[in-house]
Design a protein around this motif. Structure first.
Motif, PDB file in Angstrom:
ATOM      1  N   ARG A  94      -9.423  -6.604 -37.778  1.00 59.81           N
ATOM      2  CA  ARG A  94      -8.105  -7.118 -37.420  1.00 59.81           C
ATOM      3  C   ARG A  94      -7.047  -6.274 -38.120  1.00 59.81           C
ATOM      4  O   ARG A  94      -6.609  -6.572 -39.222  1.00 59.81           O
ATOM      5  CB  ARG A  94      -7.947  -8.593 -37.830  1.00 59.81           C
ATOM      6  N   SER A  95      -6.640  -5.190 -37.479  1.00 61.49           N
ATOM      7  CA  SER A  95      -5.584  -4.346 -38.045  1.00 61.49           C
ATOM      8  C   SER A  95      -5.059  -3.389 -36.976  1.00 61.49           C
ATOM      9  O   SER A  95      -5.805  -2.960 -36.097  1.00 61.49           O
ATOM     10  CB  SER A  95      -6.089  -3.553 -39.253  1.00 61.49           C
ATOM     11  N   SER A 103     -11.473   5.372 -43.039  1.00 59.15           N
ATOM     12  CA  SER A 103     -12.715   4.880 -43.639  1.00 59.15           C
ATOM     13  C   SER A 103     -13.154   3.556 -43.003  1.00 59.15           C
ATOM     14  O   SER A 103     -14.359   3.252 -42.955  1.00 59.15           O
ATOM     15  CB  SER A 103     -12.545   4.694 -45.148  1.00 59.15           C
ATOM     16  N   VAL A 104     -12.195   2.774 -42.513  1.00 57.64           N
ATOM     17  CA  VAL A 104     -12.517   1.507 -41.848  1.00 57.64           C
ATOM     18  C   VAL A 104     -13.155   1.785 -40.486  1.00 57.64           C
ATOM     19  O   VAL A 104     -14.149   1.158 -40.120  1.00 57.64           O
ATOM     20  CB  VAL A 104     -11.251   0.636 -41.694  1.00 57.64           C
ATOM     21  N   ASP A 105     -12.588   2.738 -39.745  1.00 58.63           N
ATOM     22  CA  ASP A 105     -13.191   3.133 -38.465  1.00 58.63           C
ATOM     23  C   ASP A 105     -14.621   3.627 -38.682  1.00 58.63           C
ATOM     24  O   ASP A 105     -15.528   3.304 -37.911  1.00 58.63           O
ATOM     25  CB  ASP A 105     -12.371   4.239 -37.801  1.00 58.63           C
ATOM     26  N   LYS A 106     -14.813   4.401 -39.747  1.00 59.80           N
ATOM     27  CA  LYS A 106     -16.148   4.929 -40.057  1.00 59.80           C
ATOM     28  C   LYS A 106     -17.122   3.801 -40.357  1.00 59.80           C
ATOM     29  O   LYS A 106     -18.259   3.803 -39.860  1.00 59.80           O
ATOM     30  CB  LYS A 106     -16.052   5.874 -41.251  1.00 59.80           C
ATOM     31  N   LYS A 107     -16.676   2.820 -41.145  1.00 62.49           N
ATOM     32  CA  LYS A 107     -17.558   1.701 -41.506  1.00 62.49           C
ATOM     33  C   LYS A 107     -17.937   0.890 -40.273  1.00 62.49           C
ATOM     34  O   LYS A 107     -19.094   0.471 -40.122  1.00 62.49           O
ATOM     35  CB  LYS A 107     -16.873   0.810 -42.541  1.00 62.49           C
ATOM     36  N   LEU A 108     -16.979   0.653 -39.379  1.00 64.77           N
ATOM     37  CA  LEU A 108     -17.262  -0.083 -38.147  1.00 64.77           C
ATOM     38  C   LEU A 108     -18.296   0.648 -37.294  1.00 64.77           C
ATOM     39  O   LEU A 108     -19.215   0.030 -36.747  1.00 64.77           O
ATOM     40  CB  LEU A 108     -15.968  -0.294 -37.351  1.00 64.77           C
ATOM     41  N   MET A 109     -18.164   1.960 -37.189  1.00 66.69           N
ATOM     42  CA  MET A 109     -19.126   2.735 -36.409  1.00 66.69           C
ATOM     43  C   MET A 109     -20.495   2.756 -37.082  1.00 66.69           C
ATOM     44  O   MET A 109     -21.530   2.652 -36.417  1.00 66.69           O
ATOM     45  CB  MET A 109     -18.628   4.173 -36.213  1.00 66.69           C
ATOM     46  N   THR A 196      -9.677  -5.512 -42.544  1.00 63.78           N
ATOM     47  CA  THR A 196      -8.268  -5.184 -42.345  1.00 63.78           C
ATOM     48  C   THR A 196      -8.084  -3.681 -42.541  1.00 63.78           C
ATOM     49  O   THR A 196      -9.056  -2.948 -42.751  1.00 63.78           O
ATOM     50  CB  THR A 196      -7.379  -5.972 -43.321  1.00 63.78           C
ATOM     51  N   GLY A 197      -6.844  -3.228 -42.492  1.00 64.39           N
ATOM     52  CA  GLY A 197      -6.580  -1.793 -42.519  1.00 64.39           C
ATOM     53  C   GLY A 197      -7.059  -1.063 -43.752  1.00 64.39           C
ATOM     54  O   GLY A 197      -7.387   0.129 -43.683  1.00 64.39           O
ATOM     55  N   ASP A 198      -7.128  -1.747 -44.877  1.00 63.28           N
ATOM     56  CA  ASP A 198      -7.591  -1.102 -46.110  1.00 63.28           C
ATOM     57  C   ASP A 198      -9.060  -1.374 -46.411  1.00 63.28           C
ATOM     58  O   ASP A 198      -9.575  -1.001 -47.467  1.00 63.28           O
ATOM     59  CB  ASP A 198      -6.728  -1.525 -47.306  1.00 63.28           C
ATOM     60  N   LEU A 202     -10.297 -10.152 -43.897  1.00 63.23           N
ATOM     61  CA  LEU A 202      -9.121 -10.897 -43.455  1.00 63.23           C
ATOM     62  C   LEU A 202      -9.045 -12.271 -44.117  1.00 63.23           C
ATOM     63  O   LEU A 202      -7.971 -12.741 -44.472  1.00 63.23           O
ATOM     64  CB  LEU A 202      -9.142 -11.047 -41.922  1.00 63.23           C
ATOM     65  N   GLU A 203     -10.206 -12.929 -44.243  1.00 60.08           N
ATOM     66  CA  GLU A 203     -10.322 -14.247 -44.897  1.00 60.08           C
ATOM     67  C   GLU A 203      -9.540 -15.354 -44.174  1.00 60.08           C
ATOM     68  O   GLU A 203      -9.155 -16.346 -44.782  1.00 60.08           O
ATOM     69  CB  GLU A 203      -9.848 -14.177 -46.362  1.00 60.08           C
TER      70      GLU A 203
END
Length: 263
Positions: A94-95, A103-109, A196-198, A202-203
């Motif tokens: 959610r961002s 790094s978030v895109d990488k983790k999702l992939m 989230t973006g960082d 989200l919690e």
């Protein structure tokens, strides 16, 4: 397809959809392997299931996508066979794109795509040897069309559709089936655990998720789709109409999503 005497491996089984599937399947005459990162929670799920003597726990992290061969071998050794792999494990997002570190895109992939693909490829030789097997992969309606705040998640889920469509084609000759399950909003902790973006969680449980299908109703419909050997199943409420809009009226879908204020 009847689930009787089948060995079914479920990832993401410690909560939400995976937990509901485990409880429902445990009422049938089949054997279960339950996986997620959290072994304590998996044992709690097992304690809520029927016939716990037919259930084993195998904890591992999908992020370790390059170490799936020994995990698959260990799973096979539990009951000497696996008939169905339900790829349910994953994480959401959610961002906004502008606010999301790469790094978030990488983790999702790594988790949603490579973890699922790595596990499935590790199990594929077993299915080929048996000339039988069924990959069931939980993607999302976001694997069919997009929505703001979910760019990396949508990318990973779209990628799963591309991979498993090809797997189905290449291994039809081996009697291997592929079913892609595309949930809409389901009342789970998916938004609470979303990145989230960082990269932090989200919690927060968003309203759309809170008002979604119950996990029990979803699991029932999902098992029906698996038993029928469907290629794809779109399970949710009115949001499933987005699949048709994307195909025939993409501009209307764009306007509809933009008005929805879904976050």
């Amino acid at each position: 397809m009847d689930f009787t005497n089948k060995v079914i491996w479920i990832t993401g089984a410690s909560s939400g959809i995976g937990k509901a599937l485990a409880i429902k399947l445990s009422q049938l005459d089949c054997k279960l392997i339950l996986s997620s990162r959290r072994e304590t929670e998996l044992n709690l799920v097992k304690s809520q299931c029927h016939n716990p003597e037919n259930i084993v726990i195998l904890a591992f992290d999908l992020a370790n996508y390059d170490m799936m061969k020994p995990i698959a071998e260990k799973a096979i050794s539990k009951f000497k066979n696996i008939d169905i792999l339900i790829n349910n494990g994953g994480i959401s997002q959610r961002s906004l794109i502008i606010d999301t570190d790469i790094s978030v895109d990488k983790k999702l992939m790594e988790i949603d795509y490579l973890g699922t693909v790595g596990l499935s490829k590790a199990l594929l030789p077993h299915f080929i040897t048996n000339q039988n097997g069924h990959f069931v992969t939980v993607t999302s309606l976001m694997g069919k069309f997009g929505s703001p705040y979910r760019s990396g998640y949508c990318g990973a889920k779209h990628a799963l559709h591309g991979f498993f469509d090809v797997l189905r084609m290449e291994h039809e000759k081996d009697n291997i089936k592929v079913t892609l399950i595309c949930p809409g909003f389901v009342n789970t902790d998916v938004s609470k655990n979303a990145l989230t973006g960082d990269g932090s969680k989200l919690e927060t449980l968003d309203k759309a998720t809170e008002n979604g299908l119950s996990v029990e109703a979803f699991a029932k419909r999902m098992l029906k789709a698996i038993s029928k050997g469907k290629f794809e199943a779109y399970i949710g409420k009115k949001e499933t109409i987005g699949v048709l809009l994307k195909r025939f009226f993409p501009k209307l879908l764009h306007k509809t999503v933009m008005k929805s204020e879904v976050r």
